[in-house]
Write a protein that holds these residues in place. Structure first.
Motif, PDB file in Angstrom:
ATOM      1  N   LYS A  83       0.830  -1.203   0.000  1.00  0.00           N
ATOM      2  CA  LYS A  83       0.000   0.000   0.000  1.00  0.00           C
ATOM      3  C   LYS A  83       0.865   1.254   0.000  1.00  0.00           C
ATOM      4  N   GLN A  84       1.906   1.262   0.847  1.00  0.00           N
ATOM      5  CA  GLN A  84       2.805   2.408   0.887  1.00  0.00           C
ATOM      6  C   GLN A  84       3.567   2.561  -0.413  1.00  0.00           C
ATOM      7  N   ARG A  85       3.924   1.435  -1.022  1.00  0.00           N
ATOM      8  CA  ARG A  85       4.607   1.478  -2.313  1.00  0.00           C
ATOM      9  C   ARG A  85       3.713   2.126  -3.368  1.00  0.00           C
ATOM     10  N   ARG A  86       2.449   1.749  -3.372  1.00  0.00           N
ATOM     11  CA  ARG A  86       1.519   2.325  -4.349  1.00  0.00           C
ATOM     12  C   ARG A  86       1.357   3.820  -4.125  1.00  0.00           C
ATOM     13  N   LEU A  87       1.224   4.230  -2.857  1.00  0.00           N
ATOM     14  CA  LEU A  87       1.085   5.656  -2.559  1.00  0.00           C
ATOM     15  C   LEU A  87       2.357   6.419  -2.918  1.00  0.00           C
ATOM     16  N   ALA A  88       3.536   5.811  -2.621  1.00  0.00           N
ATOM     17  CA  ALA A  88       4.800   6.472  -2.957  1.00  0.00           C
ATOM     18  C   ALA A  88       4.955   6.620  -4.466  1.00  0.00           C
ATOM     19  N   THR A  89       4.533   5.589  -5.211  1.00  0.00           N
ATOM     20  CA  THR A  89       4.617   5.673  -6.673  1.00  0.00           C
ATOM     21  C   THR A  89       3.714   6.772  -7.205  1.00  0.00           C
ATOM     22  N   MET A  90       2.492   6.859  -6.663  1.00  0.00           N
ATOM     23  CA  MET A  90       1.582   7.917  -7.082  1.00  0.00           C
ATOM     24  C   MET A  90       2.170   9.292  -6.766  1.00  0.00           C
ATOM     25  N   GLN A  91       2.759   9.431  -5.583  1.00  0.00           N
ATOM     26  CA  GLN A  91       3.355  10.711  -5.191  1.00  0.00           C
ATOM     27  C   GLN A  91       4.531  11.065  -6.096  1.00  0.00           C
ATOM     28  N   LYS A  92       5.389  10.079  -6.384  1.00  0.00           N
ATOM     29  CA  LYS A  92       6.550  10.342  -7.229  1.00  0.00           C
ATOM     30  C   LYS A  92       6.124  10.707  -8.651  1.00  0.00           C
ATOM     31  N   ASP A  93       5.132   9.987  -9.174  1.00  0.00           N
ATOM     32  CA  ASP A  93       4.651  10.306 -10.521  1.00  0.00           C
ATOM     33  C   ASP A  93       4.064  11.712 -10.574  1.00  0.00           C
ATOM     34  N   PHE A  94       3.356  12.068  -9.519  1.00  0.00           N
ATOM     35  CA  PHE A  94       2.777  13.419  -9.480  1.00  0.00           C
ATOM     36  C   PHE A  94       3.882  14.477  -9.470  1.00  0.00           C
ATOM     37  N   ILE A  95       4.914  14.262  -8.641  1.00  0.00           N
ATOM     38  CA  ILE A  95       6.017  15.227  -8.576  1.00  0.00           C
ATOM     39  C   ILE A  95       6.745  15.313  -9.914  1.00  0.00           C
ATOM     40  N   ASP A  96       6.977  14.142 -10.540  1.00  0.00           N
ATOM     41  CA  ASP A  96       7.649  14.144 -11.843  1.00  0.00           C
ATOM     42  C   ASP A  96       6.842  14.910 -12.880  1.00  0.00           C
ATOM     43  N   ASN A  97       5.545  14.635 -12.921  1.00  0.00           N
ATOM     44  CA  ASN A  97       4.701  15.331 -13.899  1.00  0.00           C
ATOM     45  C   ASN A  97       4.657  16.829 -13.621  1.00  0.00           C
ATOM     46  N   MET A  98       4.580  17.172 -12.341  1.00  0.00           N
ATOM     47  CA  MET A  98       4.505  18.584 -11.979  1.00  0.00           C
ATOM     48  C   MET A  98       5.785  19.315 -12.372  1.00  0.00           C
ATOM     49  N   THR A  99       6.943  18.699 -12.087  1.00  0.00           N
ATOM     50  CA  THR A  99       8.211  19.355 -12.412  1.00  0.00           C
ATOM     51  C   THR A  99       8.405  19.477 -13.920  1.00  0.00           C
ATOM     52  N   HIS A 100       7.966  18.453 -14.670  1.00  0.00           N
ATOM     53  CA  HIS A 100       8.060  18.551 -16.125  1.00  0.00           C
ATOM     54  C   HIS A 100       7.160  19.675 -16.649  1.00  0.00           C
ATOM     55  N   GLU A 101       6.006  19.825 -16.054  1.00  0.00           N
ATOM     56  CA  GLU A 101       5.109  20.891 -16.482  1.00  0.00           C
ATOM     57  C   GLU A 101       5.684  22.267 -16.166  1.00  0.00           C
ATOM     58  N   PHE A 102       6.544  22.333 -15.144  1.00  0.00           N
ATOM     59  CA  PHE A 102       7.157  23.617 -14.789  1.00  0.00           C
ATOM     60  C   PHE A 102       8.163  24.085 -15.839  1.00  0.00           C
ATOM     61  N   LYS A 103       8.727  23.162 -16.616  1.00  0.00           N
ATOM     62  CA  LYS A 103       9.790  23.527 -17.536  1.00  0.00           C
ATOM     63  C   LYS A 103       9.336  24.533 -18.595  1.00  0.00           C
ATOM     64  N   THR A 104       8.133  24.371 -19.124  1.00  0.00           N
ATOM     65  CA  THR A 104       7.644  25.279 -20.176  1.00  0.00           C
ATOM     66  C   THR A 104       7.462  26.701 -19.655  1.00  0.00           C
ATOM     67  N   PRO A 105       6.706  26.914 -18.551  1.00  0.00           N
ATOM     68  CA  PRO A 105       6.596  28.299 -18.065  1.00  0.00           C
ATOM     69  C   PRO A 105       7.927  28.878 -17.602  1.00  0.00           C
ATOM     70  N   LEU A 106       8.834  28.024 -17.079  1.00  0.00           N
ATOM     71  CA  LEU A 106      10.136  28.535 -16.676  1.00  0.00           C
ATOM     72  C   LEU A 106      10.928  29.036 -17.883  1.00  0.00           C
ATOM     73  N   SER A 107      10.845  28.308 -18.989  1.00  0.00           N
ATOM     74  CA  SER A 107      11.533  28.765 -20.201  1.00  0.00           C
ATOM     75  C   SER A 107      10.974  30.093 -20.669  1.00  0.00           C
ATOM     76  N   THR A 108       9.664  30.242 -20.572  1.00  0.00           N
ATOM     77  CA  THR A 108       9.039  31.505 -20.964  1.00  0.00           C
ATOM     78  C   THR A 108       9.488  32.641 -20.055  1.00  0.00           C
ATOM     79  N   ILE A 109       9.553  32.366 -18.750  1.00  0.00           N
ATOM     80  CA  ILE A 109      10.012  33.391 -17.807  1.00  0.00           C
ATOM     81  C   ILE A 109      11.454  33.780 -18.095  1.00  0.00           C
ATOM     82  N   ARG A 110      12.305  32.780 -18.413  1.00  0.00           N
ATOM     83  CA  ARG A 110      13.712  33.080 -18.710  1.00  0.00           C
ATOM     84  C   ARG A 110      13.837  33.986 -19.934  1.00  0.00           C
ATOM     85  N   ILE A 111      13.081  33.672 -20.978  1.00  0.00           N
ATOM     86  CA  ILE A 111      13.144  34.491 -22.187  1.00  0.00           C
ATOM     87  C   ILE A 111      12.653  35.910 -21.898  1.00  0.00           C
ATOM     88  N   ALA A 112      11.534  36.002 -21.154  1.00  0.00           N
ATOM     89  CA  ALA A 112      10.983  37.321 -20.843  1.00  0.00           C
ATOM     90  C   ALA A 112      11.959  38.133 -19.994  1.00  0.00           C
TER      91      ALA A 112
END
Length: 439
Positions: A194-223
């Motif tokens: 159960k903890q493994r499943r929750l940890a996997t869900m948490q890690k996947d969420f963090i990975d997806n969130m950080t990847h989504e941050f890359k696009t707006p960060l690139s825009t902020i850098r250019i601006a």
């Protein structure tokens, strides 16, 4: 914990459980059989002695064979070929059972040739006191006759099963402990999954969130870059300061996102280390200059101590730069106010000892081992002056491990902290080809 590790733990746990349960079952069965055999032998011995005494008192002889005829596990017929006195029989049975340590109740009956049936004698203890608590049911007290004999009696032990279990109390207790242990193991596996499943869900969420941050960060850098290059903004000190602040915050957030992504790649085992021969002395100045700018802003000091001559090492330049930057960044954060930092590199027995020292509050010895754990930060109560995710030193440890380097920590409270990395030195004449290592 990786999925393969969990599967191995579950598989080995199941094999161990099956083996232990099999051994315990064999032990219980063997112990039961031994006690049952002991019970039968003692019962037969007691009944043979009773038959001999009755025959001696009646001045008769016993048959040569078939004195004891077992009818079931707890019912025996005794052939004595002479008349039987019920009271004397009961007394002799009690005496023999007590002598052999079989203090358990019994029923007995004597064959009545006139009615061709067993005359029920009673339900007695292996003592002189007869039990009459409650009348036994007919089916329970029925002792079957043997029509091939003439003078005989039957004895039944209704509590035989309980008697044997009582002698196996230790085995039963250990079996219960084993069952509880198995139940706890199964419960632990369920919690781990159960903890493994929750940890996997948490890690996947963090990975997806950080990847989504890359696009707006690139825009902020250019601006931010556009703002800083604009002549109108550069002429206005207030707007120029805002543009610089935006760029600094972008750098800070981008560094944190990159750390999370790097840690994620390390944990998944799909990051690459491209080792090549580099001169550490040529790599350090750029890193030191970027940190020196920060220490100057804080009115701090950054001292360097390097051995003479080149320092060739086999390493991934990107990851080596990152771990040195992380150590220097930590030294600035925790090096006191104002920070006082020292970075040194010296040769020792074919090794390069890279050391980063600060003169901050230090770290208690009991926290040294946990300092390299992921997300771990030294407890500071409700005060959080230094921001971060607690990933920097974890990343440093993983990169050193991937390179085969040794990292050590020397620190005492109020005496500062020193991180030492031991890196094998290359010969200045050797020039190995770059190699790709997947970890």
């Amino acid at each position: 914990m990786h999925q393969t590790v969990i599967r191995r733990v579950i598989f080995l746990g199941l094999v161990a459980i099956i083996g232990i349960v099999g051994m315990q079952t064999y032990w219980v069965t063997t112990t039961w059989n031994l006690n049952d055999t002991e019970f039968r032998n003692k019962a037969k011995l007691a009944l043979v002695n009773v038959a001999r005494k009755l025959a001696a008192e009646n001045e008769s002889t016993l048959p040569n064979d078939d004195i004891i005829r077992p009818q079931s596990n707890n019912y025996f017929i005794v052939n004595i070929e002479s008349e039987i006195d019920a009271l004397r029989l009961e007394t002799l049975i009690q005496q023999e059972l007590i002598r052999l340590g079989m203090d358990l109740p019994f029923e007995y009956a004597i064959f009545d040739c006139t009615s061709d049936q067993m005359a029920y004698g009673g339900y007695c203890q292996a003592t002189s006191e007869e039990i009459e608590p409650e009348k036994l049911e007919d089916e329970e007290s029925y002792l079957a006759p043997d029509h091939n004999l003439l003078y005989y009696f039957g004895i039944k032990f209704p509590t035989r099963t309980g008697y044997i279990w009582q002698k196996m109390q230790l085995v039963v207790f250990l079996s219960v402990i084993l069952l509880l242990t198995i139940a706890f193991f199964i419960y632990s596996i369920i919690v781990i999954l159960k903890q493994r499943r929750l940890a996997t869900m948490q890690k996947d969420f963090i990975d997806n969130m950080t990847h989504e941050f890359k696009t707006p960060l690139s825009t902020i850098r250019i601006a931010a870059s556009v703002f800083q290059r604009d002549e109108y903004i550069a002429a206005d000190s207030r707007l120029s300061r805002y543009a610089q602040l935006i760029h600094q915050q972008y750098e800070r957030l981008n560094n944190q996102v990159e750390k999370v992504l790097q840690i994620s790649r390390i944990e998944k085992g799909n990051f690459e280390i491209k080792k090549e021969k580099i001169d550490l002395k040529a790599l350090l100045p750029q890193l030191i200059n970027s940190v020196r700018a920060r220490t100057d802003e804080l009115a701090g000091e950054l001292d360097t101590h390097f051995s003479d001559g080149p320092m060739p090492v086999l390493a991934d330049p990107l990851h080596l730069s990152n771990i040195i930057h992380n150590l220097l960044d930590n030294a600035v954060k925790y090096g006191g106010n104002p920070p006082k930092i020292e970075i040194s590199a010296r040769r020792s027995k074919g090794q390069l000892i890279l050391a980063v020292t600060d003169h901050g509050p230090g770290i208690p010895p009991e926290l040294h081992e946990r300092l390299f754990e992921k997300f771990y930060r030294i407890p500071t109560g409700d005060v959080h002056d230094v921001k971060g995710f607690g990933l920097g030193l974890f990343y440093v440890k993983q990169i050193c491990r991937a390179h085969g380097w040794t990292i050590r920590l020397n620190s005492q409270p109020d005496k500062g902290t020193t991180f030492l990395i031991q890196i094998p030195l290359l010969s200045t004449s050797s020039l190995p080809a770059p190699q790709l290592i997947t970890t």
